[in-house]
Design a protein around this motif. Structure first.
Motif, PDB file in Angstrom:
ATOM      1  N   ARG A 118     -13.427  13.580  -8.541  1.00 26.43           N
ATOM      2  CA  ARG A 118     -13.824  12.525  -9.486  1.00 26.43           C
ATOM      3  C   ARG A 118     -12.946  12.543 -10.735  1.00 26.43           C
ATOM      4  NH1 ARG A 118     -19.357  13.746  -7.785  1.00 26.43           N
ATOM      5  NH2 ARG A 118     -19.464  15.322  -9.418  1.00 26.43           N
ATOM      6  N   ASN A 119     -12.701  13.744 -11.259  1.00 25.36           N
ATOM      7  CA  ASN A 119     -11.896  13.851 -12.477  1.00 25.36           C
ATOM      8  C   ASN A 119     -10.442  13.460 -12.237  1.00 25.36           C
ATOM      9  OD1 ASN A 119     -14.092  14.673 -13.971  1.00 25.36           O
ATOM     10  ND2 ASN A 119     -13.643  16.861 -13.783  1.00 25.36           N
ATOM     11  N   LEU A 120      -9.931  13.818 -11.064  1.00 23.05           N
ATOM     12  CA  LEU A 120      -8.554  13.450 -10.745  1.00 23.05           C
ATOM     13  C   LEU A 120      -8.428  11.934 -10.623  1.00 23.05           C
ATOM     14  CD1 LEU A 120      -5.754  14.603 -10.146  1.00 23.05           C
ATOM     15  CD2 LEU A 120      -6.382  14.692  -7.719  1.00 23.05           C
ATOM     16  N   TRP A 121      -9.417  11.309 -10.005  1.00 20.43           N
ATOM     17  CA  TRP A 121      -9.408   9.846  -9.897  1.00 20.43           C
ATOM     18  C   TRP A 121      -9.483   9.210 -11.289  1.00 20.43           C
ATOM     19  CZ3 TRP A 121     -13.282   6.294 -11.262  1.00 20.43           C
ATOM     20  CH2 TRP A 121     -12.988   4.964 -10.921  1.00 20.43           C
ATOM     21  N   LYS A 122     -10.371   9.711 -12.139  1.00 17.98           N
ATOM     22  CA  LYS A 122     -10.511   9.153 -13.491  1.00 17.98           C
ATOM     23  C   LYS A 122      -9.214   9.283 -14.289  1.00 17.98           C
ATOM     24  CE  LYS A 122     -15.491  10.024 -13.951  1.00 17.98           C
ATOM     25  NZ  LYS A 122     -16.521  10.859 -14.628  1.00 17.98           N
ATOM     26  N   ILE A 164       0.864  -1.179   0.000  1.00 20.78           N
ATOM     27  CA  ILE A 164       0.000   0.000   0.000  1.00 20.78           C
ATOM     28  C   ILE A 164       0.901   1.230   0.000  1.00 20.78           C
ATOM     29  CG2 ILE A 164      -1.750   1.291   1.274  1.00 20.78           C
ATOM     30  CD1 ILE A 164      -2.761  -1.345   2.400  1.00 20.78           C
ATOM     31  N   LEU A 165       0.736   2.077  -1.007  1.00 18.77           N
ATOM     32  CA  LEU A 165       1.628   3.225  -1.204  1.00 18.77           C
ATOM     33  C   LEU A 165       0.814   4.509  -1.261  1.00 18.77           C
ATOM     34  CD1 LEU A 165       4.393   4.483  -1.870  1.00 18.77           C
ATOM     35  CD2 LEU A 165       4.046   3.813  -4.251  1.00 18.77           C
ATOM     36  N   LEU A 166       1.143   5.444  -0.382  1.00 20.25           N
ATOM     37  CA  LEU A 166       0.470   6.746  -0.338  1.00 20.25           C
ATOM     38  C   LEU A 166       1.415   7.814  -0.868  1.00 20.25           C
ATOM     39  CD1 LEU A 166      -1.684   8.228   2.534  1.00 20.25           C
ATOM     40  CD2 LEU A 166       0.106   9.610   1.478  1.00 20.25           C
ATOM     41  N   LEU A 167       0.930   8.621  -1.799  1.00 21.10           N
ATOM     42  CA  LEU A 167       1.689   9.752  -2.338  1.00 21.10           C
ATOM     43  C   LEU A 167       1.055  11.054  -1.885  1.00 21.10           C
ATOM     44  CD1 LEU A 167       3.832  11.041  -4.234  1.00 21.10           C
ATOM     45  CD2 LEU A 167       2.136  10.861  -6.081  1.00 21.10           C
ATOM     46  N   ASP A 168       1.863  11.917  -1.271  1.00 26.26           N
ATOM     47  CA  ASP A 168       1.430  13.270  -0.910  1.00 26.26           C
ATOM     48  C   ASP A 168       2.248  14.253  -1.746  1.00 26.26           C
ATOM     49  OD1 ASP A 168       0.702  15.680   0.178  1.00 26.26           O
ATOM     50  OD2 ASP A 168       0.976  15.072   2.263  1.00 26.26           O
ATOM     51  N   PRO A 169       1.644  14.840  -2.788  1.00 28.85           N
ATOM     52  CA  PRO A 169       2.379  15.709  -3.723  1.00 28.85           C
ATOM     53  C   PRO A 169       2.500  17.139  -3.201  1.00 28.85           C
ATOM     54  CG  PRO A 169       0.119  15.520  -4.434  1.00 28.85           C
ATOM     55  CD  PRO A 169       0.236  14.682  -3.186  1.00 28.85           C
ATOM     56  N   VAL A 170       3.128  17.301  -2.057  1.00 31.55           N
ATOM     57  CA  VAL A 170       3.174  18.593  -1.364  1.00 31.55           C
ATOM     58  C   VAL A 170       3.735  19.685  -2.277  1.00 31.55           C
ATOM     59  CG1 VAL A 170       4.108  19.847   0.611  1.00 31.55           C
ATOM     60  CG2 VAL A 170       3.491  17.428   0.848  1.00 31.55           C
ATOM     61  N   GLY A 171       2.965  20.747  -2.454  1.00 27.64           N
ATOM     62  CA  GLY A 171       3.434  21.901  -3.214  1.00 27.64           C
ATOM     63  C   GLY A 171       3.663  21.644  -4.686  1.00 27.64           C
ATOM     64  N   CYS A 172       3.037  20.600  -5.247  1.00 31.08           N
ATOM     65  CA  CYS A 172       3.275  20.304  -6.667  1.00 31.08           C
ATOM     66  C   CYS A 172       2.719  21.390  -7.576  1.00 31.08           C
ATOM     67  CB  CYS A 172       2.698  18.943  -7.038  1.00 31.08           C
ATOM     68  SG  CYS A 172       0.895  18.875  -7.049  1.00 31.08           S
ATOM     69  N   ASN A 173       1.868  22.245  -7.033  1.00 31.79           N
ATOM     70  CA  ASN A 173       1.346  23.371  -7.809  1.00 31.79           C
ATOM     71  C   ASN A 173       2.307  24.552  -7.830  1.00 31.79           C
ATOM     72  OD1 ASN A 173       0.621  23.412  -4.966  1.00 31.79           O
ATOM     73  ND2 ASN A 173      -0.437  25.345  -5.373  1.00 31.79           N
ATOM     74  N   LYS A 212      -5.711  20.453  -8.604  1.00 29.81           N
ATOM     75  CA  LYS A 212      -5.893  21.169  -9.875  1.00 29.81           C
ATOM     76  C   LYS A 212      -4.638  21.091 -10.738  1.00 29.81           C
ATOM     77  CE  LYS A 212      -9.321  24.777  -8.973  1.00 29.81           C
ATOM     78  NZ  LYS A 212      -9.502  26.253  -8.889  1.00 29.81           N
ATOM     79  N   ALA A 213      -3.485  21.256 -10.090  1.00 29.49           N
ATOM     80  CA  ALA A 213      -2.224  21.203 -10.831  1.00 29.49           C
ATOM     81  C   ALA A 213      -2.018  19.824 -11.452  1.00 29.49           C
ATOM     82  CB  ALA A 213      -1.060  21.554  -9.909  1.00 29.49           C
ATOM     83  N   LEU A 214      -2.318  18.773 -10.700  1.00 29.43           N
ATOM     84  CA  LEU A 214      -2.166  17.412 -11.212  1.00 29.43           C
ATOM     85  C   LEU A 214      -3.147  17.130 -12.346  1.00 29.43           C
ATOM     86  CD1 LEU A 214      -1.767  15.528  -7.815  1.00 29.43           C
ATOM     87  CD2 LEU A 214       0.006  15.781  -9.561  1.00 29.43           C
ATOM     88  N   LEU A 215      -4.361  17.605 -12.198  1.00 31.03           N
ATOM     89  CA  LEU A 215      -5.381  17.355 -13.209  1.00 31.03           C
ATOM     90  C   LEU A 215      -5.054  18.065 -14.521  1.00 31.03           C
ATOM     91  CD1 LEU A 215      -8.138  16.077 -13.879  1.00 31.03           C
ATOM     92  CD2 LEU A 215      -9.206  18.182 -13.032  1.00 31.03           C
ATOM     93  N   ASN A 216      -4.666  19.331 -14.422  1.00 29.60           N
ATOM     94  CA  ASN A 216      -4.404  20.138 -15.618  1.00 29.60           C
ATOM     95  C   ASN A 216      -2.953  20.075 -16.082  1.00 29.60           C
ATOM     96  OD1 ASN A 216      -7.111  21.063 -15.534  1.00 29.60           O
ATOM     97  ND2 ASN A 216      -6.543  22.642 -14.039  1.00 29.60           N
TER      98      ASN A 216
END
Length: 460
Positions: free
Chosen positions: A147-151, A80-89, A118-122
């Protein structure tokens, strides 16, 4: 403190600012942390752990290389792997790493705030940067965003769960989308609560035998309720600097689901050769609270028995509670007292035992629960959930009442009355932090007690 039949081992590659907070939260929630940053030992360590957290808060190329290495090993061993993309925006450097990590697959849980989402999605950094602890409220936009980020990324990551945290938490997975409200504004006033939440989520996800999605919802709810209770204490004391410690204490209370109540014995021999061995076996298996409950015994006998049980509780780090009898609790220096509806008031008990004593209360209705919470109870015993051989006249509490107490009261809730592994379904446990048991343990054969406790605990 124990959460499940195992204490999961979690490997954290987290930011340097909050490493100690993260490790302490893992312990408080029932896990065992490893904070290794040496990539040359990842091949030996990661196959042995239950979960891995990658938090990019203090980012540089060397750390990204290490995280890539850990990611590959965790994926190969189905961890089980958790990613926290801190400050990726905030920067292309961070964003590119996170997007590539998600497209490489093997991510089980993605936890971020709305701006990072938002940064990850776009796949674009933000024109302005508002900080990593943003609590922007977006309402319905959050539902669409999660939902969109999951998709976008579930095609690369089997059984991905996406969490967007904030004033309201939003969760999406193959099961659908949910939202949870709660928490405290004080979480924004100190550093590290988001990293601590990572620790709680991964520990619960690895420890629980329930569906992973449900385990994560339970973890988020635990954090929200614990934050609320910690905030009440801090506001009263006006000591913000102690908020993290109080938060850890509140989570620990909710991460030990077994509350054992002793069964009254008829004579000293039965106490010594039946009650004590069974109690010891239970405590060895993991019990958060041990309550000494007795009605019809002489004072000296109560003193002798309670002191023996107290010594056993201290040996295993279990909170020791006296039922009803404030005088006895004060005499032996017990950790606290549990008060029934007809007993003295919570405030009177605190005056006798001091401000640090644990004071629990019984609640059979939402009105009783509200009264106990208002008067300063530390936890509630709610029920009876089922027909009980210990209290045959107790009427079972309907689920609607239990749900109402859960929805309106932030205190830890322990169900009581006729608890057995077969009856204790998720229909009940989703509204409880734990359960109190008497007959289920003391009428069991010694060789089956550990198994019985593990069966109960696995429901949480």
């Amino acid at each position: 403190m124990y959460l499940a039949s195992k204490k999961p081992i979690i490997h954290f590659l987290t930011n340097y600012v909050t490493m100690q907070d993260v490790a302490n939260m893992c312990i408080a929630s029932g896990g065992r942390p490893i904070m290794s940053d040496a990539s040359m030992e990842f091949e030996e360590i990661i196959p042995k752990v239950d979960g891995v957290v990658i938090n990019i808060g203090t980012a540089d190329q060397l750390r990204f290389d290490k995280m890539d290495h850990a990611h590959r090993i965790a994926k190969a061993h189905n961890k089980i792997l958790l990613l926290d993309p801190v400050g990726c925006n905030a920067s292309r450097f961070r964003l590119d790493y996170c997007i590539q990590s998600l497209k490489n697959g093997g991510i089980s849980i993605l936890k971020c705030n709305a701006h990072e989402a938002k940064a990850l999605l776009n796949e674009e950094i933000s024109p302005t940067f508002v900080g990593v602890d943003s609590q922007t409220v977006m309402g319905e936009q959050h539902h669409e965003l999660v939902r969109n980020l999951w998709k976008k990324f579930e095609v690369y990551n089997l059984e991905l769960i996406v969490i967007i945290t904030g004033a309201t938490d939003y969760i999406a997975s193959s099961k659908g989308a949910w939202e949870l409200t709660g928490g405290s504004v004080l979480q924004q006033r100190i550093t590290g609560t988001g990293c601590m939440l990572n620790s709680l989520i991964i520990t619960r996800a690895c420890a629980s035998s329930m569906d992973r999605h449900e385990a994560i919802l339970k973890a988020l709810d635990c954090m929200n309720r614990s934050s609320q209770m910690a905030a009440k204490w801090i506001v009263h004391q006006q000591r913000l600097g102690l908020y993290k410690q109080q938060l850890l204490d509140e989570v620990a209370k909710r991460s030990a689901p077994i509350y054992l109540i002793t069964q009254e014995t008829v004579d000293e021999q039965t106490f010594l050769y039946s009650c004590m061995p069974k109690t010891k076996l239970a405590l060895q298996s993991g019990v958060g609270y041990l309550q000494y409950r007795v009605k019809d015994k002489a004072w000296e006998e109560k003193l002798r028995e309670s002191r023996q049980l107290q010594a056993l509780a201290r040996e295993y780090g279990t909170t020791f509670i006296i039922n009803d009898d404030v005088r006895l609790a004060k005499e032996i220096g017990a950790d606290g007292v549990h008060l029934g509806i007809q007993d003295i008031s919570i405030r009177e008990a605190r005056l006798e035992l001091g401000p640090n004593a644990v004071v629990g209360a019984t609640a059979k209705t939402i009105q009783q629960a509200r009264c106990a919470a208002k008067n300063g109870a530390d936890y509630l015993g709610v029920g009876a959930l089922f027909s009980s051989p210990t209290k045959k006249d107790a009427l079972p509490m309907d689920l609607t009442t239990l749900q109402s107490i859960y929805n309106h009261i932030s205190l830890p809730l322990y169900g009581i009355g006729g608890i057995t592994p077969n009856l204790l379904t998720q229909e009940y446990t989703k509204y409880l932090d734990g359960v109190a048991m008497v007959s289920t343990i003391y009428q069991e054969k010694n060789e089956n007690i550990t198994k019985k406790i593990h069966q109960i605990r696995e429901n949480f």
